[in-house]
Design a protein around this motif. Sequence first.
Motif, PDB file in Angstrom:
ATOM      1  N   VAL A 128      -3.593   2.650 -21.418  1.00 27.27           N
ATOM      2  CA  VAL A 128      -2.611   3.593 -20.874  1.00 27.27           C
ATOM      3  C   VAL A 128      -3.324   4.730 -20.146  1.00 27.27           C
ATOM      4  O   VAL A 128      -2.911   5.126 -19.043  1.00 27.27           O
ATOM      5  CB  VAL A 128      -1.665   4.119 -21.976  1.00 27.27           C
ATOM      6  N   LEU A 129      -4.391   5.251 -20.728  1.00 25.62           N
ATOM      7  CA  LEU A 129      -5.141   6.322 -20.057  1.00 25.62           C
ATOM      8  C   LEU A 129      -5.689   5.856 -18.711  1.00 25.62           C
ATOM      9  O   LEU A 129      -5.580   6.578 -17.708  1.00 25.62           O
ATOM     10  CB  LEU A 129      -6.274   6.822 -20.949  1.00 25.62           C
ATOM     11  N   VAL A 130      -6.259   4.677 -18.662  1.00 26.90           N
ATOM     12  CA  VAL A 130      -6.787   4.143 -17.401  1.00 26.90           C
ATOM     13  C   VAL A 130      -5.651   3.958 -16.395  1.00 26.90           C
ATOM     14  O   VAL A 130      -5.784   4.329 -15.221  1.00 26.90           O
ATOM     15  CB  VAL A 130      -7.551   2.816 -17.630  1.00 26.90           C
ATOM     16  N   LEU A 131      -4.513   3.407 -16.855  1.00 27.70           N
ATOM     17  CA  LEU A 131      -3.388   3.157 -15.949  1.00 27.70           C
ATOM     18  C   LEU A 131      -2.728   4.446 -15.459  1.00 27.70           C
ATOM     19  O   LEU A 131      -2.038   4.448 -14.446  1.00 27.70           O
ATOM     20  CB  LEU A 131      -2.350   2.251 -16.618  1.00 27.70           C
TER      21      LEU A 131
ATOM     22  N   ARG B 257      -1.898  16.670  -0.434  1.00 30.30           N
ATOM     23  CA  ARG B 257      -3.255  16.669   0.109  1.00 30.30           C
ATOM     24  C   ARG B 257      -3.934  15.297  -0.025  1.00 30.30           C
ATOM     25  O   ARG B 257      -5.059  15.143   0.431  1.00 30.30           O
ATOM     26  CB  ARG B 257      -4.100  17.728  -0.559  1.00 30.30           C
ATOM     27  N   ALA B 258      -3.268  14.343  -0.635  1.00 30.46           N
ATOM     28  CA  ALA B 258      -3.881  13.012  -0.837  1.00 30.46           C
ATOM     29  C   ALA B 258      -4.115  12.314   0.473  1.00 30.46           C
ATOM     30  O   ALA B 258      -3.486  12.481   1.456  1.00 30.46           O
ATOM     31  CB  ALA B 258      -2.990  12.155  -1.734  1.00 30.46           C
TER      32      ALA B 258
ATOM     33  N   ALA C 157      -6.063   9.654  -9.663  1.00 29.08           N
ATOM     34  CA  ALA C 157      -7.254   9.924  -8.856  1.00 29.08           C
ATOM     35  C   ALA C 157      -7.120   9.404  -7.427  1.00 29.08           C
ATOM     36  O   ALA C 157      -7.595  10.044  -6.488  1.00 29.08           O
ATOM     37  CB  ALA C 157      -8.479   9.294  -9.518  1.00 29.08           C
ATOM     38  N   ILE C 158      -6.441   8.271  -7.250  1.00 24.28           N
ATOM     39  CA  ILE C 158      -6.400   7.651  -5.924  1.00 24.28           C
ATOM     40  C   ILE C 158      -5.199   8.096  -5.094  1.00 24.28           C
ATOM     41  O   ILE C 158      -5.352   8.424  -3.914  1.00 24.28           O
ATOM     42  CB  ILE C 158      -6.458   6.114  -6.051  1.00 24.28           C
TER      43      ILE C 158
ATOM     44  N   PRO D 145       0.830  -1.203   0.000  1.00 24.57           N
ATOM     45  CA  PRO D 145       0.000   0.000   0.000  1.00 24.57           C
ATOM     46  C   PRO D 145       0.869   1.258   0.000  1.00 24.57           C
ATOM     47  O   PRO D 145       2.056   1.201   0.308  1.00 24.57           O
ATOM     48  CB  PRO D 145      -0.788  -0.124   1.305  1.00 24.57           C
ATOM     49  N   ALA D 146       0.268   2.386  -0.350  1.00 26.91           N
ATOM     50  CA  ALA D 146       0.996   3.649  -0.328  1.00 26.91           C
ATOM     51  C   ALA D 146       1.605   3.836   1.053  1.00 26.91           C
ATOM     52  O   ALA D 146       0.944   3.626   2.065  1.00 26.91           O
ATOM     53  CB  ALA D 146       0.064   4.803  -0.665  1.00 26.91           C
ATOM     54  N   GLY D 147       2.869   4.190   1.095  1.00 29.01           N
ATOM     55  CA  GLY D 147       3.569   4.354   2.363  1.00 29.01           C
ATOM     56  C   GLY D 147       4.899   3.623   2.363  1.00 29.01           C
ATOM     57  O   GLY D 147       5.457   3.310   1.310  1.00 29.01           O
TER      58      GLY D 147
END
Length: 183
Positions: free
Chosen positions: A147-150, A182-183, A156-157, A40-42
């Motif tokens: 590619v756009l989705v990736l 700010r995420a 966004a997340i 996960p992010a971190g």
Amino acid sequence: MKKLRPALATLLVVIGAAAILWLMGRPLTYRGGLIELWGPAGAKQSQMLLDWYSASHVVHGFLFYGLLHLAAKRWKPGQRLFAATIVEAAWEIVENSPVIIDRYREATIALGYRGDTVLNSVSDIAMMIAGFLLAARIPVWASVMIVLVLELVPLAIIRDNLTLNVWMLLSPNDTVLAWQARA
């Protein structure tokens, strides 16, 4: 046997990159040998098999396929994949050098970045290979959509993706950095 040469050469590049990263002092896995599918992010993000940046390596595969399709039309597909794997492996080695790790910490949102484990780097190379192979089998319009989705989903997340990552490494922007924070 001749048809297997590009695949074997590509595999040797991946093994060679893993060996170089290990000799550079990169840990094979996260502390204590912990291996999880997703970081996960971190702090554990680039220490596990996959993370939010795995998508960017799939995008690398699409980009390398497109560039080599245009620039090396006479090469066989296996030769193009071999070349793309060399570039990706070289990036993984450079990305995990102290200079680039420090640059990530200074210029991007990755303040606690410690570099990748060997496992994560090998996975990143595999993600590029997957993207390359997928790009070879689907129409251009589908490649563009993927590619756009990736790029858009991580944006966004986690407010980061390949485009922002490259931008912030080459020309840091305080406004973008503040937005990402700010995420």
